[in-house]
Structures are given as structure tokens and as C-alpha cells.
Design a protein around this motif. Sequence first.
Motif, PDB file in Angstrom:
ATOM      1  N   LYS A 124       0.871  -1.177   0.000  1.00 35.68           N
ATOM      2  CA  LYS A 124       0.000   0.000   0.000  1.00 35.68           C
ATOM      3  C   LYS A 124       0.906   1.225   0.000  1.00 35.68           C
ATOM      4  O   LYS A 124       1.570   1.516   0.995  1.00 35.68           O
ATOM      5  CB  LYS A 124      -0.910   0.002   1.227  1.00 35.68           C
ATOM      6  N   VAL A 125       0.959   1.933  -1.121  1.00 32.59           N
ATOM      7  CA  VAL A 125       1.857   3.070  -1.292  1.00 32.59           C
ATOM      8  C   VAL A 125       1.016   4.349  -1.234  1.00 32.59           C
ATOM      9  O   VAL A 125       0.136   4.555  -2.084  1.00 32.59           O
ATOM     10  CB  VAL A 125       2.636   2.983  -2.611  1.00 32.59           C
ATOM     11  N   ILE A 126       1.294   5.186  -0.258  1.00 34.04           N
ATOM     12  CA  ILE A 126       0.595   6.467  -0.089  1.00 34.04           C
ATOM     13  C   ILE A 126       1.540   7.560  -0.566  1.00 34.04           C
ATOM     14  O   ILE A 126       2.514   7.892   0.116  1.00 34.04           O
ATOM     15  CB  ILE A 126       0.175   6.682   1.374  1.00 34.04           C
ATOM     16  N   CYS A 127       1.275   8.097  -1.743  1.00 34.97           N
ATOM     17  CA  CYS A 127       2.183   9.067  -2.368  1.00 34.97           C
ATOM     18  C   CYS A 127       1.763  10.492  -2.030  1.00 34.97           C
ATOM     19  O   CYS A 127       0.581  10.826  -2.055  1.00 34.97           O
ATOM     20  CB  CYS A 127       2.188   8.902  -3.884  1.00 34.97           C
ATOM     21  N   THR A 128       2.754  11.314  -1.740  1.00 35.18           N
ATOM     22  CA  THR A 128       2.539  12.758  -1.643  1.00 35.18           C
ATOM     23  C   THR A 128       3.196  13.488  -2.812  1.00 35.18           C
ATOM     24  O   THR A 128       2.976  14.684  -2.985  1.00 35.18           O
ATOM     25  CB  THR A 128       3.104  13.302  -0.322  1.00 35.18           C
ATOM     26  N   ARG A 129       3.985  12.781  -3.586  1.00 35.86           N
ATOM     27  CA  ARG A 129       4.607  13.356  -4.778  1.00 35.86           C
ATOM     28  C   ARG A 129       4.373  12.376  -5.928  1.00 35.86           C
ATOM     29  O   ARG A 129       5.238  11.573  -6.287  1.00 35.86           O
ATOM     30  CB  ARG A 129       6.102  13.606  -4.544  1.00 35.86           C
ATOM     31  N   GLN A 130       3.178  12.456  -6.476  1.00 40.06           N
ATOM     32  CA  GLN A 130       2.755  11.485  -7.473  1.00 40.06           C
ATOM     33  C   GLN A 130       3.599  11.545  -8.743  1.00 40.06           C
ATOM     34  O   GLN A 130       3.727  10.552  -9.457  1.00 40.06           O
ATOM     35  CB  GLN A 130       1.280  11.719  -7.815  1.00 40.06           C
ATOM     36  N   GLU A 131       4.208  12.707  -9.022  1.00 35.40           N
ATOM     37  CA  GLU A 131       4.971  12.837 -10.256  1.00 35.40           C
ATOM     38  C   GLU A 131       6.210  11.956 -10.274  1.00 35.40           C
ATOM     39  O   GLU A 131       6.796  11.713 -11.340  1.00 35.40           O
ATOM     40  CB  GLU A 131       5.375  14.305 -10.473  1.00 35.40           C
ATOM     41  N   LEU A 132       6.633  11.454  -9.091  1.00 34.33           N
ATOM     42  CA  LEU A 132       7.817  10.600  -9.014  1.00 34.33           C
ATOM     43  C   LEU A 132       7.479   9.118  -9.031  1.00 34.33           C
ATOM     44  O   LEU A 132       8.387   8.288  -9.019  1.00 34.33           O
ATOM     45  CB  LEU A 132       8.607  10.913  -7.737  1.00 34.33           C
ATOM     46  N   PHE A 133       6.198   8.788  -9.069  1.00 34.52           N
ATOM     47  CA  PHE A 133       5.824   7.390  -8.854  1.00 34.52           C
ATOM     48  C   PHE A 133       6.277   6.493  -9.998  1.00 34.52           C
ATOM     49  O   PHE A 133       7.012   5.518  -9.795  1.00 34.52           O
ATOM     50  CB  PHE A 133       4.312   7.276  -8.651  1.00 34.52           C
ATOM     51  N   THR A 134       5.845   6.798 -11.213  1.00 37.05           N
ATOM     52  CA  THR A 134       6.100   5.882 -12.337  1.00 37.05           C
ATOM     53  C   THR A 134       7.569   5.816 -12.709  1.00 37.05           C
ATOM     54  O   THR A 134       8.108   4.734 -12.982  1.00 37.05           O
ATOM     55  CB  THR A 134       5.264   6.305 -13.551  1.00 37.05           C
ATOM     56  N   ASP A 135       8.253   6.965 -12.725  1.00 38.63           N
ATOM     57  CA  ASP A 135       9.644   7.000 -13.194  1.00 38.63           C
ATOM     58  C   ASP A 135      10.651   6.543 -12.148  1.00 38.63           C
ATOM     59  O   ASP A 135      11.687   5.973 -12.510  1.00 38.63           O
ATOM     60  CB  ASP A 135      10.004   8.418 -13.638  1.00 38.63           C
TER      61      ASP A 135
END
Length: 327
Positions: free
Chosen positions: A292-303
Motif C-alpha cells: 500500500k503506497v501512499i504518495c505525496t509526490r505522485q509525479e515521481l511514482f512511475t519514473d
Amino acid sequence: AAPAAPAAPEPTRPTTRLGALIPQRFRRAPPKDPAQDSKAQQNGSEDSAQQQQQQQHQQHQQQHQQQRSRMMAPRIHKTPSGEQSPKMISTAPAVPTAPAAPAAPAAPKPSQNPAFVERPKYTLQVPSLLNTQGTTSGVSMHQVFDAAGGKALLSVHLMLLNQEMVEMEGTPALSREGTGILPAEYVSIYSGSSDEELALCALGPSEGGRWECNLYRGENEFFGYVAEDRRGIVGPFQTEQQYVLLGHPNGERLLTLKGRLEERRAELLGADGAQAAVIEPGPAGPSDTNYKVICTRQELFTDLMLPLLLGVDRLRSRRGSKPGSIM
């Protein structure tokens, strides 16, 4: 003879004053008294003198009022830029005032640092590839879901290579040191709506036998590699682990994974050291265990986040394994 009748009295004629018959405009004015004329003239001159004094007094008052208005009006001063700015100049005499009370101590100024703005959070379910049993005859496929688990956002393909395939491909220059690694498996990340490959993890043993993970994006752009960071981890019973994603070719720290990975509890830190995501145990899937990944900086998720997390899973799975083994 009969006595004579007495004579009838003659009728009286009305007396009419001659002046009543003369029209008013032809009448002669009665003679005026010289004493009364002088008195009237004197009264008229006094009245005109009073009126003149009153008019002069009113004029003085108006002039005084206009002068005071001009003195008290805001005066216009021109600034260096040519603009006119009113500036009040008081001409009244200064009035003595009571001595001022001692000034209270100035309140401390608030911090000049910008107010903290909480970023929106995005929760994702990420498959764990730790100890995933693979085969050399096909591709193991997994999905990245949204928080509810009902929508697939990304696809993850794990492909294992046998020794013959590795020898056929040769030894590509995939190592950050230029010595090359023998790729034994690929982890590919695809868009959920198309077959576009967004990132690739290439894992294999180096010449020293230690497994390495190189990361690619776009058209085989080698942009970083995963390394374990043992600094600050002491003691045989230490449960925390730390992995870093370093950029190629400068070796700058792009992302850090730190925490108790055996319990699937960790955090991801950005290049500035700020928290980018929190990792917690997720619901169990049919063939693997999710994060379960709770992101606060979604722009870094895929790359960055997803390749690092999946690459660390595969490095931990390959710890102690032989180059040609399936696991």
C-alpha cells in the motif's frame, strides 16, 4: 282775501371740495418740513453705512475662510517619477501633549518561512515481486491498482532469461562501471491503457558475482541504478534496510527507500530528503502480496518510485542465488 301760503325753502346744494375733483397725479404735494427731511436723510445715510460695514465684514470673513482653506488643504508634491502625491502639511501651532507612556516591547515577528502546505495524497496498490516464482518459458504479469483495487493503472511484467538466451544476447554494456552485467531478468512497467513501455529494470550478476539492477526509460535510456546503503545500520539484529536510486552518470541520489522491508513498512525520500511516499502492508492478492503506497509526490511514482521498489524486491529475491538459477 285768503292769507298767502308760506314760501317753500330753497334746496341746499352739496358742498364739494375742489381738491377731490383733481386727479392724484395732478395734485401738488404738500410742502415738506425741512426738519423732517434732514432727519430722514440722516437715517438713510446711517442705514447705508451699516449695510456697507456688514458687506465689508462678510467679505473679510470670506477672504479669511478661503485663506484658511488653502492653508489646511493637502499640498500636492511631485515624486521623482512625475506622479503627484498629496502630502498633508499642518500649519496649526503645536499643542503640548502629555508625556508618552513607555513603549511596550515589540512582539516577535512571525517566521518568514512559507507556511507548510500539505500535498494531496494518492494511495495505490503495488504488487510485491519478492520471492515471486518465475519461469523461463513465459512472462509473469501483475497489475498496479488504485486505492479501491477496482481499476488497473499500470502493468508489470517479470520475464526471466535462461542461460542460452543470455549468451545469444551477448554481454550488453548495462553496468554503471562499464564492465557489463549478464542480464538474467527484466521487469518492465507498461501503461495501463496501451503497450507503451515506461520503465525497465535489468537485473543480472556483475563480473564479481554480485547482482545489480540498472534502470532504463524511454528508448533504452540508462538513467540510474539501485544500490544498498549500509551506512548507519549496525548490529546483527538490525531490521531496517536502506536502498538508494543513484543517477547515471553523476551518481547523485535521486530516491531513498528506508525502513523495515521484511514487514513491508518503509518510506521513500526524495532527492531533497523530504518524504515522497509511505509504504504499508496491503491486502493479499491471489498470487502475491501487495504494498500500500501512499504518495505525496505522485509525479515521481512511475519514473522513480515503482522501479526502485520492484528492483529492490528482485535484488532481495536474488541474494545468494547463482547466475543461472530461476530464483
